[in-house]
Design an enzyme around this catalytic site. Structure first.
Site, short mmCIF file in Angstrom:
data_model
loop_
_atom_site.label_atom_id
_atom_site.label_comp_id
_atom_site.label_asym_id
_atom_site.label_seq_id
_atom_site.Cartn_x
_atom_site.Cartn_y
_atom_site.Cartn_z
CG HIS A 244 -2.08 0.89 1.18
ND1 HIS A 244 -2.39 1.65 0.07
CD2 HIS A 244 -3.03 1.17 2.11
CE1 HIS A 244 -3.48 2.36 0.33
NE2 HIS A 244 -3.88 2.08 1.54
CD GLN B 100 -2.46 4.95 4.77
OE1 GLN B 100 -3.53 4.83 4.22
NE2 GLN B 100 -2.22 5.90 5.66
N1 CP Z 1 -6.25 3.81 4.41
C1 CP Z 1 -6.97 3.52 3.31
O1 CP Z 1 -6.44 3.11 2.28
O2 CP Z 1 -8.31 3.74 3.46
P1 CP Z 1 -9.46 3.31 2.45
O3 CP Z 1 -9.54 1.81 2.48
O4 CP Z 1 -10.69 3.96 3.02
O5 CP Z 1 -9.12 3.80 1.08
N1 NVA Z 2 -4.52 -3.82 5.59
C1 NVA Z 2 -5.78 -3.19 5.27
C2 NVA Z 2 -5.56 -1.77 4.87
C3 NVA Z 2 -6.81 -1.00 4.54
C4 NVA Z 2 -6.54 0.39 4.09
C5 NVA Z 2 -6.47 -3.98 4.17
O1 NVA Z 2 -5.79 -4.43 3.24
O2 NVA Z 2 -7.68 -4.17 4.27
#
Ligand code: CP
Ligand code: NVA
Length: 309
Positions: free
Chosen positions: A135, A138
């Site tokens: 991610h 983020q």
């Molecule tokens: N932190 C994040 O990616 O949030 P969402 O899942 O709401 O996009």
């Molecule tokens: N680890 C979480 C992050 C969400 C923003 C997921 O993948 O659901």
């Protein structure tokens, strides 16, 4: 060459530093403007961002939509289930078609191999809005939040408590690129991706994996956690039981440095991975972190479209 942003290492340390500087500068420069106003230089005027979601999202969806608007461009948002992907059109064909309509593609999906395939076939930049592996967007926002709280990245001590998931993998990648250290408290069987750990260690970051939550938190400048059950995973009772000792609570925060900050990418499961006292407490920076998704994503878009770095 097309600049994809599938992982932080696609940009590298220098570009990541440039992205962070730009994000902080742009944020400060438009502090008095209403949220929908375009930045005076409108650097992406005429550009279209296509967004494809195969999983739920609040922050990623809103931040990218607002990011392209503030940069002077427009967006098309698609839930994969209502597109032909949902009926089996290939990722490669979708990538080629969307490349004909949009100047950049942001996709949130499950298997990281899908985003690799999309990037290979696309003729415009592809940005990772979360996969099961990583991610990166983020973590740009997280690093911005850390910097804005007066902490320098080189030598910083970051503690992670919880599941060894996509968010942790990108923090580990960032540690290698920006030269900070990480102690990850994760239960056995829920460790982060070994290749990310190896790469960051090769780059000189100290990455310590421990089964002891207290060891992970001791002396930390930043304490980070995330949900124990990520999107697409089962709410398995054994996993919750294994993660329970890794909850971030006041006892854990007391082991970190007195001026340590608490981060969480959100959404949070209050009372599971973090207590209300911590997430709503004086060390929590979660809403700055969430807002910084917007500022960080603007600069990621500018980098991907060759306007930065
Ligand atoms: N932190 C994040 O990616 O949030 P969402 O899942 O709401 O996009
Ligand atoms: N680890 C979480 C992050 C969400 C923003 C997921 O993948 O659901």
């Amino acid at each position: 060459m097309t600049r994809h942003f599938l992982n932080l290492s696609d940009a590298g340390g220098d570009a990541l530093a440039a992205i962070l500087n730009d994000a902080m500068e742009r944020k400060a420069a438009r502090a008095d403007l209403p949220k929908g106003a375009v930045d005076p230089d409108a650097p992406l005027a005429g550009h279209v961002l296509a967004m494809i979601f195969e999983k739920n999202s609040t922050r990623t969806r809103m931040s990218f939509d607002m990011a392209i608007r503030q940069l002077g461009g427009t967006s098309i948002v698609m839930d994969a289930g209502s597109t032909q992907i949902g009926r089996g059109e290939t990722i490669e064909d979708t990538a080629r078609v969307v490349s004909g309509f949009a100047d950049a593609i942001m996709i949130r999906t499950d298997d990281h191999a899908k985003i690799d395939a999309m990037a290979k076939a696309a003729t415009v930049p592809v940005i990772n809005g979360l996969t099961d592996l990583s991610h990166p967007c983020q973590i740009v926002a997280d690093l911005q939040t850390i910097l804005e709280n007066g902490k320098a990245l080189p030598g910083l001590e970051v503690a992670w408590l919880g599941d060894g998931n996509n968010v942790l993998n990108s923090i580990i990648e960032a540690a290698g690129l920006m030269k900070f250290n990480l102690r990850a408290g994760c239960p056995m069987g829920f460790e982060p991706d070994a290749a990310f750990v190896k790469e960051a260690q090769k780059a000189g970051a100290q990455i310590m994996l421990t089964g002891d939550a207290k060891e992970a938190a001791s002396g930390a400048d930043v304490v980070v956690t995330d949900t124990w059950v990520s999107m697409g995973q089962d709410h398995a009772e054994e996993k919750i039981a294994a993660l329970t000792p890794f909850q971030v609570n006041e006892g854990i925060m007391a082991l970190a440095k007195p001026d340590a900050i608490f981060l969480h990418c959100l959404p949070a499961h209050r009372g599971e991975e973090v207590t209300e006292a911590v997430i709503d407490g004086p060390q929590s920076r979660i809403f700055e972190e969430a807002e910084n998704r917007l500022h960080a994503q603007k600069s990621v878009l500018l980098w991907a479209l060759g306007k930065l770095g």
